[in-house]
Design a protein around this motif. Structure first.
Motif, PDB file in Angstrom:
ATOM      1  N   MET A 144      20.234 -30.145 -20.317  1.00 55.44           N
ATOM      2  CA  MET A 144      20.066 -30.125 -20.955  1.00 55.44           C
ATOM      3  C   MET A 144      19.188 -31.850 -21.595  1.00 55.44           C
ATOM      4  O   MET A 144      18.922 -32.607 -20.673  1.00 55.44           O
ATOM      5  N   GLY A 145      18.660 -31.427 -23.022  1.00 58.41           N
ATOM      6  CA  GLY A 145      18.378 -33.226 -23.028  1.00 58.41           C
ATOM      7  C   GLY A 145      19.164 -34.026 -24.193  1.00 58.41           C
ATOM      8  O   GLY A 145      19.789 -33.645 -24.952  1.00 58.41           O
ATOM      9  N   MET A 146      18.711 -35.665 -24.066  1.00 60.41           N
ATOM     10  CA  MET A 146      19.419 -35.838 -25.207  1.00 60.41           C
ATOM     11  C   MET A 146      18.084 -36.667 -25.450  1.00 60.41           C
ATOM     12  O   MET A 146      17.376 -37.141 -25.277  1.00 60.41           O
ATOM     13  N   ALA A 147      18.684 -37.137 -26.707  1.00 62.05           N
ATOM     14  CA  ALA A 147      17.604 -38.016 -27.700  1.00 62.05           C
ATOM     15  C   ALA A 147      18.443 -39.126 -28.401  1.00 62.05           C
ATOM     16  O   ALA A 147      18.806 -38.226 -29.723  1.00 62.05           O
ATOM     17  N   PRO A 148      17.670 -40.257 -29.388  1.00 64.75           N
ATOM     18  CA  PRO A 148      18.638 -40.757 -30.397  1.00 64.75           C
ATOM     19  C   PRO A 148      18.166 -40.192 -31.869  1.00 64.75           C
ATOM     20  O   PRO A 148      16.620 -39.681 -30.983  1.00 64.75           O
ATOM     21  N   LEU A 149      18.496 -39.621 -32.452  1.00 63.20           N
ATOM     22  CA  LEU A 149      18.444 -39.071 -33.062  1.00 63.20           C
ATOM     23  C   LEU A 149      17.457 -39.409 -34.409  1.00 63.20           C
ATOM     24  O   LEU A 149      16.339 -39.190 -35.345  1.00 63.20           O
ATOM     25  N   SER A 150      17.541 -40.997 -34.430  1.00 62.11           N
ATOM     26  CA  SER A 150      16.955 -42.002 -35.516  1.00 62.11           C
ATOM     27  C   SER A 150      14.970 -41.399 -34.689  1.00 62.11           C
ATOM     28  O   SER A 150      14.133 -41.749 -34.968  1.00 62.11           O
ATOM     29  N   LYS A 151      14.865 -41.165 -33.633  1.00 57.94           N
ATOM     30  CA  LYS A 151      13.469 -41.056 -32.764  1.00 57.94           C
ATOM     31  C   LYS A 151      13.184 -39.525 -33.108  1.00 57.94           C
ATOM     32  O   LYS A 151      11.823 -39.430 -32.780  1.00 57.94           O
ATOM     33  N   ALA A 152      14.418 -38.815 -33.173  1.00 54.31           N
ATOM     34  CA  ALA A 152      13.810 -36.976 -33.653  1.00 54.31           C
ATOM     35  C   ALA A 152      13.385 -37.068 -35.343  1.00 54.31           C
ATOM     36  O   ALA A 152      13.697 -37.562 -36.451  1.00 54.31           O
ATOM     37  N   THR A 153      12.102 -35.866 -36.031  1.00 57.77           N
ATOM     38  CA  THR A 153      11.642 -35.406 -36.634  1.00 57.77           C
ATOM     39  C   THR A 153      12.455 -34.198 -36.943  1.00 57.77           C
ATOM     40  O   THR A 153      12.396 -33.418 -36.114  1.00 57.77           O
ATOM     41  N   GLU A 154      12.824 -34.426 -38.237  1.00 57.14           N
ATOM     42  CA  GLU A 154      12.873 -33.339 -38.521  1.00 57.14           C
ATOM     43  C   GLU A 154      11.884 -32.202 -38.555  1.00 57.14           C
ATOM     44  O   GLU A 154      10.727 -31.794 -39.396  1.00 57.14           O
ATOM     45  N   PHE A 188      27.185 -36.828 -29.470  1.00 61.79           N
ATOM     46  CA  PHE A 188      27.866 -36.826 -30.925  1.00 61.79           C
ATOM     47  C   PHE A 188      26.266 -37.179 -31.947  1.00 61.79           C
ATOM     48  O   PHE A 188      25.308 -36.527 -31.630  1.00 61.79           O
ATOM     49  N   PRO A 189      27.069 -37.243 -33.419  1.00 64.33           N
ATOM     50  CA  PRO A 189      26.181 -36.546 -34.550  1.00 64.33           C
ATOM     51  C   PRO A 189      24.620 -37.523 -34.648  1.00 64.33           C
ATOM     52  O   PRO A 189      23.768 -37.087 -35.225  1.00 64.33           O
ATOM     53  N   LYS A 190      24.889 -38.366 -33.780  1.00 63.64           N
ATOM     54  CA  LYS A 190      23.687 -38.937 -33.935  1.00 63.64           C
ATOM     55  C   LYS A 190      22.897 -39.099 -32.564  1.00 63.64           C
ATOM     56  O   LYS A 190      21.591 -40.021 -32.528  1.00 63.64           O
ATOM     57  N   GLU A 191      22.929 -37.985 -31.459  1.00 64.99           N
ATOM     58  CA  GLU A 191      22.548 -38.096 -30.426  1.00 64.99           C
ATOM     59  C   GLU A 191      21.643 -36.780 -30.694  1.00 64.99           C
ATOM     60  O   GLU A 191      22.006 -35.233 -31.156  1.00 64.99           O
ATOM     61  N   ALA A 192      20.894 -36.219 -30.596  1.00 64.83           N
ATOM     62  CA  ALA A 192      19.956 -34.705 -30.731  1.00 64.83           C
ATOM     63  C   ALA A 192      19.976 -34.441 -29.243  1.00 64.83           C
ATOM     64  O   ALA A 192      20.163 -35.129 -28.538  1.00 64.83           O
ATOM     65  N   HIS A 193      20.699 -32.821 -29.052  1.00 70.65           N
ATOM     66  CA  HIS A 193      20.276 -32.675 -27.392  1.00 70.65           C
ATOM     67  C   HIS A 193      19.968 -30.989 -27.954  1.00 70.65           C
ATOM     68  O   HIS A 193      19.164 -30.633 -28.727  1.00 70.65           O
ATOM     69  N   ARG A 194      19.215 -30.495 -26.603  1.00 69.79           N
ATOM     70  CA  ARG A 194      18.562 -29.829 -26.287  1.00 69.79           C
ATOM     71  C   ARG A 194      19.346 -29.104 -24.870  1.00 69.79           C
ATOM     72  O   ARG A 194      18.190 -29.491 -23.822  1.00 69.79           O
ATOM     73  N   PRO A 195      19.791 -28.064 -25.322  1.00 70.76           N
ATOM     74  CA  PRO A 195      21.424 -27.771 -24.226  1.00 70.76           C
ATOM     75  C   PRO A 195      19.980 -25.837 -23.702  1.00 70.76           C
ATOM     76  O   PRO A 195      19.006 -25.431 -24.045  1.00 70.76           O
ATOM     77  N   SER A 196      20.371 -24.933 -22.752  1.00 73.79           N
ATOM     78  CA  SER A 196      21.002 -24.757 -22.402  1.00 73.79           C
ATOM     79  C   SER A 196      18.893 -23.606 -21.702  1.00 73.79           C
ATOM     80  O   SER A 196      17.930 -22.949 -21.520  1.00 73.79           O
TER      81      SER A 196
END
Length: 215
Positions: A144-154, A188-196
């Motif tokens: 599972m990946g995790m990253a701050p949502l503030s660093k992510a681009t929609e 949490f909502p401020k964290e992007a995640h990449r599961p599976s």
């Protein structure tokens, strides 16, 4: 003059409820801000290490856990979290049939899956606004990946009805963890995640995701 005075009195009377509601709202916001500010990293860590929140659950939280945010969210909606952790503690997870289950209506509900994990390229970065995820692999394993949502681009516009948005994250901002039995992850909502994400030597798993309504 009498008409004017009467009108002014009526106006003042009409304004009073509005002002009362306004000051109550401001007071509530200020009180909530004080509660949030009270959870310093040190205080949150001290509370976390008491393990009172586990209610006897022996599973461990992954090292990636944002303990300060966890302390804030837990104390705002303690009943929700207690239901989730007690469910993990008291349920024979390996016997659960895949599907969706409700512990507290739309406040706390569960999704159980049992199937193949995916190649990295077939997975996506995602994030939620209304719900927090507790993700636990019952058998098998996955990354599972995790990253701050503030660093992510929609990359795909957020869908309010499904409470999900999809994102791109630079390699430098991403961290990946091995999810396997015994350890759960919380997003949490401020964290992007990449599961599976498929791991070497294991291409399937059974997993439970508990959705907890965020404050």
């Amino acid at each position: 003059m009498l008409i004017k005075t009467t009108h002014m009195k009526k106006t003042r009377i009409a304004i009073i409820p509005f002002l009362f509601s306004f000051y109550m709202m401001v007071g509530s916001c200020q009180a909530q801000t004080k509660v949030d500010n009270a959870w310093t990293p040190e205080k949150a860590r001290q509370w976390f290490e008491t393990k009172e929140w586990t209610n006897g659950l022996t599973l461990k939280a992954y090292e990636s856990l944002n303990i300060q945010e966890f302390a804030k969210q837990y104390h705002k909606n303690k009943a929700y979290w207690d239901k989730a952790f007690l469910y993990l503690k008291n349920t024979k997870l390996d016997t659960i049939t895949p599907g969706k289950y409700y512990l507290d209506g739309q406040n706390v509900y569960i999704s159980v899956t049992d199937g193949y994990t995916k190649d990295f390229e077939a997975t996506k970065w995602e994030a939620h606004q209304k719900y927090i995820d507790i993700q636990y692999v019952i058998k098998g394993k996955e990354k599972m990946g995790m990253a701050p949502l503030s660093k992510a681009t929609e990359s795909v516009a957020f869908d309010n009805n499904k409470d999900v948005g999809f994102y791109t994250v630079a390699d430098a901002d991403a961290k990946f963890y091995l999810a396997e039995p015994g350890i759960f992850l919380i997003f949490f909502p401020k964290e992007a995640h990449r599961p599976s994400i498929k791991t070497d030597g294991c291409d399937s798993d059974k997993k439970i995701v508990i959705k907890i309504k965020a404050d």
